[in-house]
Write a protein that holds these residues in place. Structure first.
Motif, PDB file in Angstrom:
ATOM      1  N   ALA A   1       0.823  -1.221   0.000  1.00 17.71           N
ATOM      2  CA  ALA A   1       0.000   0.000   0.000  1.00 17.71           C
ATOM      3  C   ALA A   1       0.853   1.267   0.000  1.00 17.71           C
ATOM      4  O   ALA A   1       0.456   2.292   0.555  1.00 17.71           O
ATOM      5  N   ALA A   2       2.035   1.202  -0.593  1.00 15.88           N
ATOM      6  CA  ALA A   2       2.966   2.339  -0.694  1.00 15.88           C
ATOM      7  C   ALA A   2       3.442   2.828   0.667  1.00 15.88           C
ATOM      8  O   ALA A   2       3.842   3.982   0.809  1.00 15.88           O
ATOM      9  N   ASP A   3       3.442   1.958   1.661  1.00 13.15           N
ATOM     10  CA  ASP A   3       3.831   2.329   3.029  1.00 13.15           C
ATOM     11  C   ASP A   3       5.140   1.645   3.393  1.00 13.15           C
ATOM     12  O   ASP A   3       5.195   0.414   3.500  1.00 13.15           O
ATOM     13  N   PRO A   4       6.224   2.399   3.603  1.00 12.74           N
ATOM     14  CA  PRO A   4       7.515   1.777   3.925  1.00 12.74           C
ATOM     15  C   PRO A   4       7.475   0.913   5.180  1.00 12.74           C
ATOM     16  O   PRO A   4       8.107  -0.152   5.211  1.00 12.74           O
ATOM     17  N   GLN A   5       6.758   1.351   6.208  1.00 10.00           N
ATOM     18  CA  GLN A   5       6.705   0.568   7.448  1.00 10.00           C
ATOM     19  C   GLN A   5       5.985  -0.746   7.232  1.00 10.00           C
ATOM     20  O   GLN A   5       6.394  -1.796   7.737  1.00 10.00           O
ATOM     21  N   VAL A   6       4.895  -0.712   6.468  1.00  6.12           N
ATOM     22  CA  VAL A   6       4.171  -1.940   6.142  1.00  6.12           C
ATOM     23  C   VAL A   6       5.087  -2.898   5.389  1.00  6.12           C
ATOM     24  O   VAL A   6       5.085  -4.115   5.635  1.00  6.12           O
ATOM     25  N   ALA A   7       5.885  -2.366   4.461  1.00  5.00           N
ATOM     26  CA  ALA A   7       6.799  -3.208   3.688  1.00  5.00           C
ATOM     27  C   ALA A   7       7.846  -3.852   4.582  1.00  5.00           C
ATOM     28  O   ALA A   7       8.146  -5.050   4.451  1.00  5.00           O
TER      29      ALA A   7
ATOM     30  N   VAL B   1       9.324   2.728  -0.781  1.00  8.38           N
ATOM     31  CA  VAL B   1       8.907   1.480  -0.137  1.00  8.38           C
ATOM     32  C   VAL B   1       9.949   0.395  -0.365  1.00  8.38           C
ATOM     33  O   VAL B   1      10.307  -0.356   0.551  1.00  8.38           O
ATOM     34  N   ALA B   2      10.444   0.293  -1.594  1.00  4.50           N
ATOM     35  CA  ALA B   2      11.470  -0.704  -1.896  1.00  4.50           C
ATOM     36  C   ALA B   2      12.728  -0.460  -1.072  1.00  4.50           C
ATOM     37  O   ALA B   2      13.412  -1.408  -0.670  1.00  4.50           O
ATOM     38  N   ARG B   3      13.024   0.809  -0.800  1.00  7.05           N
ATOM     39  CA  ARG B   3      14.193   1.128   0.009  1.00  7.05           C
ATOM     40  C   ARG B   3      14.048   0.568   1.428  1.00  7.05           C
ATOM     41  O   ARG B   3      14.989  -0.001   1.981  1.00  7.05           O
ATOM     42  N   ALA B   4      12.859   0.713   2.004  1.00  6.78           N
ATOM     43  CA  ALA B   4      12.622   0.162   3.344  1.00  6.78           C
ATOM     44  C   ALA B   4      12.687  -1.360   3.315  1.00  6.78           C
ATOM     45  O   ALA B   4      13.251  -1.990   4.227  1.00  6.78           O
ATOM     46  N   ALA B   5      12.131  -1.971   2.271  1.00  4.18           N
ATOM     47  CA  ALA B   5      12.167  -3.428   2.156  1.00  4.18           C
ATOM     48  C   ALA B   5      13.586  -3.935   1.967  1.00  4.18           C
ATOM     49  O   ALA B   5      13.988  -4.961   2.552  1.00  4.18           O
TER      50      ALA B   5
END
Length: 369
Positions: free
Chosen positions: A68-74, A97-101
């Motif tokens: 859902a375009a959310d870095p924390q969710v990822a 988001v990919a950066r957080a993942a």
């Protein structure tokens, strides 16, 4: 650090299948259409692999999580998928988001093949756990800058939202165009309503406006405002991030969404494999497949080669370097690219295209790298 990939036999839940974790934006505020196309490509490739007997006789199984375009969710999804025993992660469209993942996958020691996000700095430090098949932003957006320069644009306004991704794009354009006599004028969309953009464009004498903003809003409202302003009849609107790629753009804007050049990661002519996959994706999606769908398919093609080759190089210091996969857009191999912290396919083919004003559902190729 050790970069040994996890063994095929570690899945604690479903031992009969090889489980691959998938990250994709499938609900708002994520770019849902991009997420669906990405997932369609992944699923098609998995179906074809399984129809051919899977990997070492074992079927592939996608375990999908909506970011859902959310870095924390990822980041939380990476932890969940790692605990479920997936052998690798795939996907994601949004760069932030990919950066957080990627950061979380690196910390967990879980291979992550990023399908579509382009932000150069996917991780803060170099890592052997993450690879990417999409071109880095600095490469693709410089090509877009070349297109702008060749089309005669020297005063370029960017309507920019606040994010690492948009700020990086504006910086790339400025740094690349300034030595060649170009000027990039930033319009902060945190304080400007779409209609006010028109006054700024007139006052600054810009000949091009680039949409470094979210889709559908405020991008659609900006386009409508500019198209309706008689003072701006000759201005070019551009969208390097690819907003006009998807059918939703044409549905919302009609002919007003045409003649807006964007980056597209496809070759001028698809290979026989690409042509066959395009037909299958078209049937699956009930619309023309975007380049994001091809990125999804190619992601699985790479991971299958990783899984099939792993026994011979599980202890290699650079596990991605020996992978060679035939993708829909060319042969995929990974290397270390200066200033890029992950293993990178250098490079996927790149075009600048737009929708034809005479036929908005048809694309025109304007510039090829």
């Amino acid at each position: 650090m050790s970069t040994q990939l996890p063994a095929l036999g570690v899945e604690p839940i479903v031992k009969s299948s090889v489980r691959i974790g998938v990250l994709a934006p499938l609900t708002r505020p994520g770019w849902v259409k991009a997420g669906r196309h990405l997932l369609a490509g992944l699923e098609l490739a998995v179906c074809e692999v399984n129809d051919r007997g899977g990997v070492a006789g074992r079927p592939l199984d996608l375990v999908v999580r909506d970011t859902a375009a959310d870095p924390q969710v990822a980041a939380e999804a990476v932890d969940e998928l790692a605990d479920l025993g997936v052998v690798a992660l795939a996907g994601e469209y949004h760069s932030v988001v990919a950066r957080a993942a990627a950061a979380r996958a690196d910390a967990r020691g879980l291979p992550f093949l990023c399908s579509s996000a382009v932000l150069d700095a996917l991780t803060e430090q170099p890592t052997d756990w993450v690879a990417r098949i999409a071109p880095a932003q600095s490469y693709g957006w410089q090509i877009y800058a070349d297109f702008l320069f060749s089309a005669g644009h020297r005063r370029i306004a960017v309507a920019a939202d606040s994010s690492i991704y948009w700020a990086s794009g504006a910086r790339i354009l400025r740094d690349y165009l300034a030595p060649r006599g170009g000027t990039v004028i930033e319009l902060d969309m945190r304080s400007l309503p779409p209609r006010a953009v028109c006054d700024e464009l007139v006052g600054n004498g810009a000949t091009a406006l680039l949409l470094l903003v979210g889709h559908p809003e405020p991008a659609v409202s900006i386009v409508k405002s500019v198209r309706q302003d008689q003072r701006l009849v000759g201005i070019m609107i551009g969208a390097p991030a690819g907003q006009p790629e998807f059918t939703e753009w044409a549905t919302l804007l009609g002919s007003g969404g045409a003649a807006i050049p964007f980056l597209r990661y496809l070759p001028d002519r698809l290979s026989p494999l690409g042509t066959r996959v395009a037909t299958a994706l078209r049937n699956q999606l009930a619309e023309e497949p975007s380049f994001v769908a091809f990125e999804g398919y190619d992601t699985i093609a790479v991971l299958v080669e990783v899984l099939r080759s792993r026994a011979g190089w599980a202890h290699a210091a650079d596990p991605w370097s020996r992978v060679v996969a035939e993708g829909t857009r060319g042969r995929i191999q990974f290397s270390r690219v200066p200033r890029i912290s992950v293993w990178q396919w250098a490079w996927a083919p790149i075009q600048v295209v737009d929708r034809d004003p005479e036929e908005p559902n048809r694309f025109r190729t304007l510039y090829t790298a």
